[in-house]
Design an enzyme around this catalytic site. Structure first.
Site: not given
Ligand code: GRF
Length: 216
Positions: A95, A111
């Site tokens: 962003l 995260h």
């Molecule tokens: C997850 O591991 C999240 O923590 C990270 O990206 C991944 C997304 O997975 N930011 P999803 O699209 O929610 O299955």
């Protein structure tokens, strides 16, 4: 009381988005998913959101000359739906500073590491390569610096001998699906208080903002 309207930003499969949608289906959940916005038209999560009857929008980043004009277009979609909280869920765009400033205190991310360790991409592999014995996931407020905002809650899982990036990612993901709905619930209940870069969740024991996974 009116439910908090949540807008979710995705770029891919949307399993965290799906976990939030499921949680919000419970009548006593204090938030509703007002819309899902993706920068990728083929994101798998869009079909899940549509099937759940949720408004979706695609804002392709390639249509914009710079990050900020893209961010403003995404923001306009969210504002059209009266969103009070933006939840990033696998949103793979960096962003511009404008977005977190505009939505200050109203944009969170999940995260897949125990921040501040392992920022950026492929963080599960980073954790394995570093030889840490514990990893997990973090829900945090979004600030202009990448993966750096005040931490709301974390879930910890072990890193087991023989783990690959995939096996550790799967173990962490199960905890993401528990943690994110919990954090959004606290936000919607007005319990999350941020001061001087630290978060306090009112009415929740500090220890309850750290989940441990019993099942490996
Ligand atoms: C997850 O591991 C999240 O923590 C990270 O990206 C991944 C997304 O997975 N930011 P999803 O699209 O929610 O299955």
């Amino acid at each position: 009381m009116a439910k908090l309207k949540v807008g979710i930003l995705i770029s891919g499969r949307g399993s965290n988005m799906a976990a939030l949608i499921r949680a919000a289906e419970a009548p006593d959940y204090p938030a509703e998913i007002a819309c899902v916005v993706s920068n990728v038209a083929s994101a798998g999560g869009l079909a899940i959101a549509r099937a759940a009857g949720i408004a979706t929008a695609v804002v392709p980043h390639k249509d914009f000359p710079d990050r900020e004009s893209f961010d403003r277009a995404v923001s306009a979609e969210l504002e059209k739906q009266g969103v009070g909280l933006v939840a990033l869920a696998g949103f793979l765009r960096i962003l511009s500073p404008w977005f977190p400033q505009h939505w200050a205190g109203r944009v969170i991310n999940i995260h897949p590491s125990l921040l501040p360790a392992f920022k950026g991409l492929h963080v599960q592999q980073q954790a394995i390569d570093a030889g840490v014995r514990l990893s997990g996931c973090t829900v945090h407020f979004v600030v202009p610096d990448l993966d750096a905002g005040p931490i709301v809650a974390q879930a910890a899982v072990p890193v087991l001998a023989g783990d690959t990036g995939d096996s550790l990612s799967a173990r962490i993901l199960r905890q993401e699906h528990r943690l994110y709905p919990l954090a959004v619930r606290w936000f919607a209940e007005g319990r999350i208080v941020e001061a001087a870069g630290r978060v306090k969740v009112e009415g929740v024991e500090p220890d309850a903002t750290l989940l441990f996974s019993a099942a490996y």
